[in-house]
Design a protein around this motif. Sequence first.
Motif, PDB file in Angstrom:
ATOM      1  N   LYS A  63       0.812  -1.185   0.102  1.00 13.72           N
ATOM      2  CA  LYS A  63       0.090  -0.180   0.016  1.00 13.72           C
ATOM      3  C   LYS A  63       0.754   1.311  -0.034  1.00 13.72           C
ATOM      4  N   GLU A  64       2.126   1.247   0.559  1.00 19.51           N
ATOM      5  CA  GLU A  64       3.031   2.208   0.652  1.00 19.51           C
ATOM      6  C   GLU A  64       3.846   2.521  -0.715  1.00 19.51           C
ATOM      7  N   SER A  65       3.769   1.600  -1.635  1.00 15.51           N
ATOM      8  CA  SER A  65       4.480   1.703  -3.102  1.00 15.51           C
ATOM      9  C   SER A  65       3.871   2.641  -3.870  1.00 15.51           C
ATOM     10  N   GLU A  66       4.593   3.300  -4.702  1.00 11.61           N
ATOM     11  CA  GLU A  66       4.223   4.275  -5.701  1.00 11.61           C
ATOM     12  C   GLU A  66       3.181   3.552  -6.796  1.00 11.61           C
ATOM     13  N   ASP A  67       3.530   2.134  -7.118  1.00  7.83           N
ATOM     14  CA  ASP A  67       2.470   1.512  -8.055  1.00  7.83           C
ATOM     15  C   ASP A  67       1.035   1.365  -7.383  1.00  7.83           C
ATOM     16  N   TRP A  68       1.007   1.217  -5.958  1.00  6.11           N
ATOM     17  CA  TRP A  68      -0.346   1.208  -5.515  1.00  6.11           C
ATOM     18  C   TRP A  68      -1.000   2.514  -5.543  1.00  6.11           C
ATOM     19  N   LYS A  69      -0.289   3.442  -5.278  1.00  6.06           N
ATOM     20  CA  LYS A  69      -0.956   4.822  -5.090  1.00  6.06           C
ATOM     21  C   LYS A  69      -1.365   5.333  -6.579  1.00  6.06           C
ATOM     22  N   ALA A  70      -0.412   4.909  -7.288  1.00  8.04           N
ATOM     23  CA  ALA A  70      -0.920   5.202  -8.869  1.00  8.04           C
ATOM     24  C   ALA A  70      -2.277   4.448  -9.330  1.00  8.04           C
ATOM     25  N   LEU A  71      -2.212   2.880  -8.755  1.00 12.86           N
ATOM     26  CA  LEU A  71      -3.530   2.420  -9.138  1.00 12.86           C
ATOM     27  C   LEU A  71      -4.818   3.183  -8.405  1.00 12.86           C
ATOM     28  N   GLU A  72      -4.599   3.751  -7.066  1.00 13.40           N
ATOM     29  CA  GLU A  72      -5.785   4.153  -6.404  1.00 13.40           C
ATOM     30  C   GLU A  72      -6.064   5.452  -7.093  1.00 13.40           C
ATOM     31  N   VAL A  73      -5.256   6.453  -7.906  1.00 17.23           N
ATOM     32  CA  VAL A  73      -5.641   7.469  -8.521  1.00 17.23           C
ATOM     33  C   VAL A  73      -6.305   7.143  -9.772  1.00 17.23           C
ATOM     34  N   GLY A  74      -6.061   5.988 -10.370  1.00 16.81           N
ATOM     35  CA  GLY A  74      -6.578   5.716 -11.616  1.00 16.81           C
ATOM     36  C   GLY A  74      -7.884   5.088 -11.410  1.00 16.81           C
ATOM     37  N   GLU A  75      -8.271   4.752 -10.160  1.00 15.13           N
ATOM     38  CA  GLU A  75      -9.544   4.170 -10.021  1.00 15.13           C
ATOM     39  C   GLU A  75     -10.527   4.858 -10.142  1.00 15.13           C
ATOM     40  N   THR A  76     -11.950   4.336 -10.418  1.00 16.09           N
ATOM     41  CA  THR A  76     -13.211   5.229 -10.547  1.00 16.09           C
ATOM     42  C   THR A  76     -13.379   5.992  -9.136  1.00 16.09           C
ATOM     43  N   VAL A  77     -13.601   7.092  -9.292  1.00 19.16           N
ATOM     44  CA  VAL A  77     -14.126   7.980  -8.081  1.00 19.16           C
ATOM     45  C   VAL A  77     -15.776   7.186  -7.642  1.00 19.16           C
ATOM     46  N   HIS A  78     -15.714   7.157  -6.417  1.00 12.42           N
ATOM     47  CA  HIS A  78     -16.885   6.877  -5.824  1.00 12.42           C
ATOM     48  C   HIS A  78     -17.495   5.250  -6.389  1.00 12.42           C
ATOM     49  N   SER A  79     -16.506   4.599  -7.125  1.00 14.00           N
ATOM     50  CA  SER A  79     -16.921   3.178  -7.456  1.00 14.00           C
ATOM     51  C   SER A  79     -16.565   2.252  -6.142  1.00 14.00           C
ATOM     52  N   LEU A  80     -17.300   1.321  -6.172  1.00 16.01           N
ATOM     53  CA  LEU A  80     -17.331   0.347  -5.164  1.00 16.01           C
ATOM     54  C   LEU A  80     -16.134  -0.656  -5.449  1.00 16.01           C
ATOM     55  N   GLY A  81     -15.506  -1.364  -4.300  1.00 14.78           N
ATOM     56  CA  GLY A  81     -14.517  -2.250  -4.505  1.00 14.78           C
ATOM     57  C   GLY A  81     -15.238  -3.648  -4.498  1.00 14.78           C
ATOM     58  N   TYR A  82     -16.434  -3.842  -4.265  1.00 12.63           N
ATOM     59  CA  TYR A  82     -17.247  -5.166  -4.404  1.00 12.63           C
ATOM     60  C   TYR A  82     -18.569  -5.107  -4.770  1.00 12.63           C
ATOM     61  N   PRO A  83     -19.273  -5.803  -5.075  1.00 14.85           N
ATOM     62  CA  PRO A  83     -20.787  -5.799  -5.751  1.00 14.85           C
ATOM     63  C   PRO A  83     -21.609  -5.221  -4.620  1.00 14.85           C
ATOM     64  N   VAL A  84     -22.791  -4.510  -5.149  1.00 16.89           N
ATOM     65  CA  VAL A  84     -23.818  -4.323  -4.013  1.00 16.89           C
ATOM     66  C   VAL A  84     -24.258  -5.249  -3.029  1.00 16.89           C
ATOM     67  N   TRP A  85     -24.324  -6.507  -3.508  1.00 15.76           N
ATOM     68  CA  TRP A  85     -24.901  -7.413  -2.757  1.00 15.76           C
ATOM     69  C   TRP A  85     -23.939  -7.718  -1.373  1.00 15.76           C
ATOM     70  N   MET A  86     -22.938  -7.248  -1.524  1.00 13.25           N
ATOM     71  CA  MET A  86     -22.047  -7.729  -0.199  1.00 13.25           C
ATOM     72  C   MET A  86     -22.206  -6.873   0.727  1.00 13.25           C
ATOM     73  N   SER A 111      -2.668  14.391  -0.624  1.00 15.25           N
ATOM     74  CA  SER A 111      -1.933  13.938  -2.148  1.00 15.25           C
ATOM     75  C   SER A 111      -3.010  13.658  -2.906  1.00 15.25           C
ATOM     76  N   ASN A 112      -3.984  12.963  -2.435  1.00 13.84           N
ATOM     77  CA  ASN A 112      -5.459  12.549  -3.405  1.00 13.84           C
ATOM     78  C   ASN A 112      -6.765  13.193  -2.933  1.00 13.84           C
TER      79      ASN A 112
END
Length: 359
Positions: A63-86, A111-112
């Motif tokens: 989670k502290e790596s630069e690659d992880w932070k780059a992935l988080e920035v590219g993720e959809t804003v407000h999107s869920l990381g799991y289906p709604v039924w969960m 930073s974000n």
Amino acid sequence: MDACHAVATFSWRSSCLIRVVRLSDTHSLHVSQLGACGDTNIPNNTIACTEKRPAFGSFGSIKESEDWKALEVGETVHSLGYPVWMMNKGWEVALDEDLEDPLSSQNDSRSNPKFTSKHIALAKEFMNSKVADAALGNDGYLPTALNRGVESRRRVAVDLFMGLHLLLEEQKLDIMTPEYASPGRVDLRVLLCQIARWLKWADFWSVYELGVQEDIDQRHDSELNLIPSIPQPPLRPDIFLWIQSRLTREGEVSYPTPADIFYTGLNLPKHKNRFDPRWDEIVPRTLILKRFFRLLKRDATAVDMVETMYECGMTTHFLETLPEAILVPFKDAISLCQPRPPSYWSRDLLDFVKRGTSA
């Protein structure tokens, strides 16, 4: 698959892969090695076999790596990381997240930034650009440019806000409109909520706040203070209340369209509104329902209702993607016509009520 759905799907897939990394004891997957969205054939060298990972603490380094932070920035804003039924108590164990360090969370927020803070900063950056000066400056061409009268600009500002509000209401008519993806209803609701807070329109922002996925930062409220303030519109258009009033005929609830606002602002005859097709792509469902209620007879039977539905452009897909509360009266009329459809109905009308074999 449209762009919004593709991005949301990628975000959900990424989260699934991340959780596999977290729960796995025999493999480690580096974030920079993830393939592009839609790749199904992942090379063998993307998953490296290592010795058994420690039970705790290993995920924190990722989670502290630069690659992880780059992935988080590219993720959809407000999107869920799991289906709604969960989203219920039974899945809390599967969705359990590590408690984050408050200082780390504070640094991450700087930073974000959140959606509202980020887009306010982008708006300020745009206002200082040459493009904005050409559009909104002393020689600007937009109706809110500085070379227009103050009252005219204030009136246009209200029209712009109401147009966005009607677009949000239009999205309520389609259950397939993504709620947790970006762009989607959440982004527009957050935007309107902050603007309504600036305008001090409590009847509007209090409703918008009910559906946002982030806390509204009250510090932004002081960034705009209009003197004198723009009066709040007397009514907040609600498309569900309007449909209910037309179906039950209990009182008349007015509901404008973007075309009504446009033609009123330009002082153009409203009858031209009916022959302007440009609005069909902006609020198609609203206009279909407008045409339906305009043509429906006062003492209409189920047959009259179905014929009017078909004439106004309602399709099977249109009905299947309506909210359940609105769908019921339309489905009821169809079910009453299915046993004995009129003999003069065309093949298309019979197919519309799922009786195509009767022709």
